[in-house]
Design a protein around this motif. Structure first.
Motif, PDB file in Angstrom:
ATOM      1  N   MET A 104      -4.427   5.681  29.782  1.00  0.00           N
ATOM      2  CA  MET A 104      -5.579   6.318  29.145  1.00  0.00           C
ATOM      3  C   MET A 104      -6.763   5.371  29.140  1.00  0.00           C
ATOM      4  N   SER A 105      -7.956   5.939  29.296  1.00  0.00           N
ATOM      5  CA  SER A 105      -9.167   5.117  29.308  1.00  0.00           C
ATOM      6  C   SER A 105     -10.044   5.335  28.084  1.00  0.00           C
ATOM      7  N   LEU A 106      -9.780   6.400  27.307  1.00  0.00           N
ATOM      8  CA  LEU A 106     -10.609   6.709  26.141  1.00  0.00           C
ATOM      9  C   LEU A 106      -9.914   6.271  24.854  1.00  0.00           C
ATOM     10  N   ASP A 107     -10.710   5.775  23.908  1.00  0.00           N
ATOM     11  CA  ASP A 107     -10.127   5.375  22.636  1.00  0.00           C
ATOM     12  C   ASP A 107      -9.973   6.588  21.719  1.00  0.00           C
ATOM     13  N   THR A 108      -9.262   6.369  20.616  1.00  0.00           N
ATOM     14  CA  THR A 108      -8.940   7.472  19.712  1.00  0.00           C
ATOM     15  C   THR A 108     -10.186   8.141  19.151  1.00  0.00           C
ATOM     16  N   ALA A 109     -11.181   7.340  18.795  1.00  0.00           N
ATOM     17  CA  ALA A 109     -12.403   7.913  18.220  1.00  0.00           C
ATOM     18  C   ALA A 109     -13.113   8.817  19.214  1.00  0.00           C
ATOM     19  N   THR A 110     -13.141   8.416  20.483  1.00  0.00           N
ATOM     20  CA  THR A 110     -13.793   9.230  21.512  1.00  0.00           C
ATOM     21  C   THR A 110     -13.031  10.527  21.729  1.00  0.00           C
ATOM     22  N   ILE A 111     -11.710  10.453  21.757  1.00  0.00           N
ATOM     23  CA  ILE A 111     -10.889  11.658  21.925  1.00  0.00           C
ATOM     24  C   ILE A 111     -11.131  12.625  20.773  1.00  0.00           C
ATOM     25  N   GLN A 112     -11.178  12.115  19.554  1.00  0.00           N
ATOM     26  CA  GLN A 112     -11.419  12.977  18.401  1.00  0.00           C
ATOM     27  C   GLN A 112     -12.807  13.604  18.462  1.00  0.00           C
ATOM     28  N   ALA A 113     -13.809  12.836  18.897  1.00  0.00           N
ATOM     29  CA  ALA A 113     -15.173  13.358  18.993  1.00  0.00           C
ATOM     30  C   ALA A 113     -15.265  14.453  20.048  1.00  0.00           C
ATOM     31  N   LEU A 114     -14.583  14.281  21.169  1.00  0.00           N
ATOM     32  CA  LEU A 114     -14.598  15.304  22.215  1.00  0.00           C
ATOM     33  C   LEU A 114     -13.881  16.568  21.750  1.00  0.00           C
ATOM     34  N   ALA A 115     -12.780  16.402  21.019  1.00  0.00           N
ATOM     35  CA  ALA A 115     -12.071  17.567  20.487  1.00  0.00           C
ATOM     36  C   ALA A 115     -12.961  18.341  19.529  1.00  0.00           C
ATOM     37  N   GLU A 116     -13.661  17.640  18.668  1.00  0.00           N
ATOM     38  CA  GLU A 116     -14.567  18.301  17.734  1.00  0.00           C
ATOM     39  C   GLU A 116     -15.677  19.031  18.474  1.00  0.00           C
ATOM     40  N   ARG A 117     -16.250  18.380  19.483  1.00  0.00           N
ATOM     41  CA  ARG A 117     -17.332  18.999  20.273  1.00  0.00           C
ATOM     42  C   ARG A 117     -16.863  20.284  20.942  1.00  0.00           C
ATOM     43  N   LEU A 118     -15.713  20.233  21.600  1.00  0.00           N
ATOM     44  CA  LEU A 118     -15.252  21.405  22.337  1.00  0.00           C
ATOM     45  C   LEU A 118     -14.802  22.523  21.402  1.00  0.00           C
ATOM     46  N   GLU A 119     -14.113  22.160  20.311  1.00  0.00           N
ATOM     47  CA  GLU A 119     -13.681  23.228  19.416  1.00  0.00           C
ATOM     48  C   GLU A 119     -14.861  23.846  18.683  1.00  0.00           C
ATOM     49  N   ASP A 120     -15.854  23.041  18.324  1.00  0.00           N
ATOM     50  CA  ASP A 120     -17.050  23.605  17.700  1.00  0.00           C
ATOM     51  C   ASP A 120     -17.721  24.609  18.640  1.00  0.00           C
ATOM     52  N   CYS A 121     -17.764  24.293  19.928  1.00  0.00           N
ATOM     53  CA  CYS A 121     -18.340  25.225  20.903  1.00  0.00           C
ATOM     54  C   CYS A 121     -17.537  26.520  20.943  1.00  0.00           C
ATOM     55  N   GLU A 122     -16.208  26.407  20.894  1.00  0.00           N
ATOM     56  CA  GLU A 122     -15.359  27.606  20.874  1.00  0.00           C
ATOM     57  C   GLU A 122     -15.645  28.445  19.632  1.00  0.00           C
ATOM     58  N   LEU A 123     -15.645  27.822  18.468  1.00  0.00           N
ATOM     59  CA  LEU A 123     -15.777  28.549  17.213  1.00  0.00           C
ATOM     60  C   LEU A 123     -17.178  29.115  17.011  1.00  0.00           C
ATOM     61  N   GLN A 124     -18.176  28.462  17.587  1.00  0.00           N
ATOM     62  CA  GLN A 124     -19.565  28.900  17.425  1.00  0.00           C
ATOM     63  C   GLN A 124     -20.085  29.680  18.637  1.00  0.00           C
ATOM     64  N   ALA A 125     -19.214  29.911  19.634  1.00  0.00           N
ATOM     65  CA  ALA A 125     -19.572  30.664  20.846  1.00  0.00           C
ATOM     66  C   ALA A 125     -20.840  30.108  21.492  1.00  0.00           C
ATOM     67  N   ARG A 126     -20.847  28.801  21.737  1.00  0.00           N
ATOM     68  CA  ARG A 126     -21.963  28.178  22.441  1.00  0.00           C
ATOM     69  C   ARG A 126     -21.404  27.262  23.519  1.00  0.00           C
ATOM     70  N   ASP A 127     -22.183  27.082  24.570  1.00  0.00           N
ATOM     71  CA  ASP A 127     -21.675  26.311  25.694  1.00  0.00           C
ATOM     72  C   ASP A 127     -22.100  24.848  25.625  1.00  0.00           C
ATOM     73  N   THR A 128     -21.525  24.064  26.522  1.00  0.00           N
ATOM     74  CA  THR A 128     -21.833  22.647  26.626  1.00  0.00           C
ATOM     75  C   THR A 128     -21.634  22.226  28.074  1.00  0.00           C
ATOM     76  N   LEU A 129     -22.044  21.025  28.409  1.00  0.00           N
ATOM     77  CA  LEU A 129     -21.819  20.487  29.743  1.00  0.00           C
ATOM     78  C   LEU A 129     -20.427  19.865  29.812  1.00  0.00           C
ATOM     79  N   LYS A 130     -19.871  19.779  31.008  1.00  0.00           N
ATOM     80  CA  LYS A 130     -18.516  19.254  31.156  1.00  0.00           C
ATOM     81  C   LYS A 130     -18.440  17.822  30.618  1.00  0.00           C
ATOM     82  N   VAL A 131     -17.325  17.520  29.982  1.00  0.00           N
ATOM     83  CA  VAL A 131     -17.210  16.256  29.262  1.00  0.00           C
ATOM     84  C   VAL A 131     -17.121  15.049  30.191  1.00  0.00           C
TER      85      VAL A 131
END
Length: 262
Positions: free
Chosen positions: A1-28
């Motif tokens: 793995m190349s990403l630390d725990t904090a980065t993984i958690q931040a990406l999970a929050e970003r992607l799930e927020d997009c799912e729950l709020q029905a908004r898009d984002t750029l690929k991680v």
């Protein structure tokens, strides 16, 4: 793995927020080009933990990118895999709120429900058929959180393989009584045929996708439990849908299932 725990958690929050709020984002991977497969599945696992912390239950698993031609094109040897929670379930013949999604598409799938655990390595089609309680027709609603459905494979794995909603129905059948390779499907949108195919479009045999999932989990020290629902992968290309569309799937020997977007 190349990403630390904090980065993984931040990406999970970003992607799930997009799912729950029905908004898009750029690929991680634009921000994290060195992300590897372990990182991508770690983000997916973090999204699952977020959902479970709010009371969601995992009800199934899914395979994606289950075409040999697409896998060769993308330079991979196995499909990609995701999870399904109870919040994704649409009742047979039920309604799916289009406004809760970004740019949904539908795919016809053969759904497996297990009666015994499946574990890799070495899981085969025969093992899957012996461990399957029944198969059913299913429609998966995929909805990438990435703008214009543009992503690379590690980004889509992190995004739980574009999972959003699914419906199953029809007549439960013992898979050993059917030739799932030759099982034909017809998908209609608003009464017009929009997709035709057969089970062999999924890795030569849809049970092959389930076997590959068991082998993937086995490499991570996990397995497919008894009683698990598994979406084995799209038999045809995905079809875009809009509010007001009614989608019906007819599957040879297994009846039909449907949903309406409102």
């Amino acid at each position: 793995m190349s990403l630390d725990t904090a980065t993984i958690q931040a990406l999970a929050e970003r992607l799930e927020d997009c799912e729950l709020q029905a908004r898009d984002t750029l690929k991680v991977t634009l921000d994290h080009p060195d992300m590897d497969w372990d990182d991508a599945y770690a983000v997916q696992d973090a999204i699952l933990r977020r959902k479970q912390s709010r009371g969601a239950r995992i009800v199934g698993l899914k395979a994606g990118l289950t075409s040999f031609a697409k896998m060769r094109q993308m330079g991979i040897e196995t499909p990609i895999f995701g999870f399904l929670t109870d919040t994704f379930v649409v009742p047979d013949g039920g309604k799916c709120r289009h406004a809760e999604l970004i740019h949904p598409k539908v795919e016809p799938e053969i759904v497996f429900v297990t009666k015994a655990p499946l574990a890799g390595p070495g899981c085969t089609i025969a093992d899957v058929l012996a461990a399957t309680d029944f198969v059913l027709p299913g429609i998966e609603v995929i909805d990438s959180r990435y703008r214009d459905f543009k992503f690379d494979l590690k980004s889509v794995v992190a995004d739980n393989c574009s999972s959003s909603r699914f419906v199953v129905g029809g007549i439960p059948r013992d898979p050993r009584d059917l030739d799932l390779r030759a099982t034909g499907v017809v998908m209609e949108k608003n009464g017009q045929v929009v997709a035709l195919g057969a089970g062999a479009a999924v890795l030569g045999h849809p049970a092959n996708a389930v076997a590959m999932l068991a082998n993937h989990l086995g490499a991570r020290g996990a397995s497919i439990p008894a009683g698990t629902l598994v979406l084995s992968g799209g038999i045809t290309e995905a079809v875009s849908v809009a509010a007001g569309d009614h989608v019906m799937l007819h599957m040879q020997g297994m009846g039909c299932t449907s949903l309406t977007f409102v």
